[in-house]
Write an enzyme that holds these catalytic residues in place. Structure first.
Site, PDB file in Angstrom:
ATOM      1  N   LYS A   1       6.227   3.957  -2.652  1.00 41.32           N
ATOM      2  CA  LYS A   1       5.627   3.565  -1.371  1.00 41.32           C
ATOM      3  C   LYS A   1       6.701   2.865  -0.533  1.00 41.32           C
ATOM      4  CE  LYS A   1       1.334   2.082  -0.810  1.00 41.32           C
ATOM      5  NZ  LYS A   1       0.541   3.133  -0.167  1.00 41.32           N
TER       6      LYS A   1
HETATM    7  N1  PMP Z   1      -0.770   9.109  -1.397  1.00 39.09           N
HETATM    8  C1  PMP Z   1      -0.254   8.314  -0.429  1.00 39.09           C
HETATM    9  C2  PMP Z   1       0.735   8.885   0.519  1.00 39.09           C
HETATM   10  C3  PMP Z   1      -0.665   6.975  -0.335  1.00 39.09           C
HETATM   11  O1  PMP Z   1      -0.170   6.175   0.621  1.00 39.09           O
HETATM   12  C4  PMP Z   1      -1.636   6.483  -1.238  1.00 39.09           C
HETATM   13  C5  PMP Z   1      -2.106   5.061  -1.126  1.00 39.09           C
HETATM   14  N2  PMP Z   1      -1.326   4.174  -1.845  1.00 39.09           N
HETATM   15  C6  PMP Z   1      -2.119   7.349  -2.233  1.00 39.09           C
HETATM   16  C7  PMP Z   1      -1.665   8.660  -2.276  1.00 39.09           C
HETATM   17  C8  PMP Z   1      -3.102   6.864  -3.259  1.00 39.09           C
HETATM   18  O2  PMP Z   1      -2.472   5.957  -4.132  1.00 39.09           O
HETATM   19  P1  PMP Z   1      -3.280   4.812  -4.862  1.00 39.09           P
HETATM   20  O3  PMP Z   1      -4.434   5.450  -5.515  1.00 39.09           O
HETATM   21  O4  PMP Z   1      -2.307   4.226  -5.815  1.00 39.09           O
HETATM   22  O5  PMP Z   1      -3.698   3.845  -3.812  1.00 39.09           O
END
Ligand code: PMP
Length: 323
Positions: free
Chosen positions: A168
């Protein structure tokens, strides 16, 4: 939301942030205009939910350790060291949540970033690092309680050879932001991005799943998706609690139009049913039965209402916002 919107102002007044090693009122937590991360997106962040449990008066944070493990992998990519161990980061988060005092669902945003006030410098290794963490009240991420409408974006998901999407990283989100802004401008709720190969990748802030019979398919990690924490959770729940088969593989765009159910997963979005893609109904256009079953399993788990999964939760006890 425009800056200065009244509800946002109320939240900011009440919050407490952690910045430069200190807890400060959110309204005083500022960085200078020369901060490297502001100019170039040199940050590694997390999006974490605090789920308020009214019955026991506690805030539950799901898989907090996994969030910080992912943030630290992003830090490694950007030659950053936030200066805290995972256990310390967890303690800081609990402290921010408790000092902020919100007794409602919140969103927690920790970020390690290049804090040095140096603008014309593109060498990560010569720049100092900072860390901040804040919490704000938060309701639905996507403004809909029902199944949402999606558009396949004209923007493609950035490839691992460009900016690795498995972390991220702040700058990476311009890709999502362009796609989401276009989708909303055209009347859709959310965009779905294809990767550079033309295969389905993910939503702008969510992973994607397809249901057909007793099988659930989702793009594999090599498809340039973020390794979502909710993605992992849903895979485990579908296998262990619903006895379904999971396929992590390349998914074609045409499968978006023909699947019985499509849903998105993310910390902010939870498990979000998709009712249509590019104006074509998915199933009958509502939330499908498998999506519903997964939602019914997931929500009590993240709110601390399922004893079997309590070990995956970190608890904070905010005593009420000062405002
Ligand atoms: N894909 C992207 C591009 C994201 O920003 C997120 C949010 N963090 C997710 C998938 C889902 O990840 P998570 O379940 O860890 O929040």
């Amino acid at each position: 939301m425009a800056p200065g919107h009244p509800t946002q102002e109320v939240c900011i007044m009440a919050g407490v942030a952690f910045l430069n090693g200190q807890y400060v009122p959110l309204e005083d937590a500022k960085v200078g205009i020369m901060t490297h991360a502001l100019h170039y997106g040199t940050g590694a962040f997390e999006g974490i939910r605090g789920n308020w449990n009214e019955a026991d008066g506690k805030m539950y944070m799901f898989k907090l350790r996994e969030h910080y493990e992912r943030m630290l992998r992003g830090c490694k990519m950007l030659w950053m060291d936030p200066g805290y161990t995972i256990d310390e980061l967890i303690q800081i988060t609990i402290e921010v949540v408790e000092r902020s005092g919100f007794q409602q669902d919140i969103y927690i945003r920790p970020m390690a970033f290049k804090s040095e006030e140096k603008v014309a410098n593109l060498n990560l290794r010569s720049l100092a690092d900072g860390f901040m963490c804040l919490a704000v009240p938060f309701g639905n991420y996507i403004d809909s309680d029902g199944a949402i409408s999606c558009q396949v974006a004209s923007y493609r998901r950035i490839d691992d050879t460009m900016i690795p999407p498995r972390f991220k990283l702040s700058g990476l989100y311009l890709n999502s932001i362009l796609a989401k802004t276009d989708a909303i401008a055209m009347g859709f709720d959310e965009a779905i991005l294809l990767n550079m190969d033309g295969h389905v990748c993910e939503g702008t802030g969510e992973n994607i799943f397809f249901v057909d019979g007793d099988t659930i398919a989702t793009p594999s990690l090599e498809s340039n998706v973020l390794p979502g924490i909710t993605r992992d959770t849903v895979i485990a729940l579908a296998r262990e609690e619903l006895g379904m088969k999971i396929e992590e593989r390349s998914v074609d765009r045409s499968e978006l139009y023909t699947a019985e159910e499509v849903f998105l997963t993310g910390t902010a979005a939870h498990i979000q049913g998709v009712g249509s893609v590019d104006y074509r109904n998915v199933g009958d256009g509502g939330i499908g039965p498998v999506t519903r079953k997964l939602q019914d399993l997931y929500f009590p788990i993240v709110r601390g209402q399922n004893p079997k999964y309590m070990h995956q939760l970190t608890v904070a006890e905010p005593k009420g916002a000062a405002s």
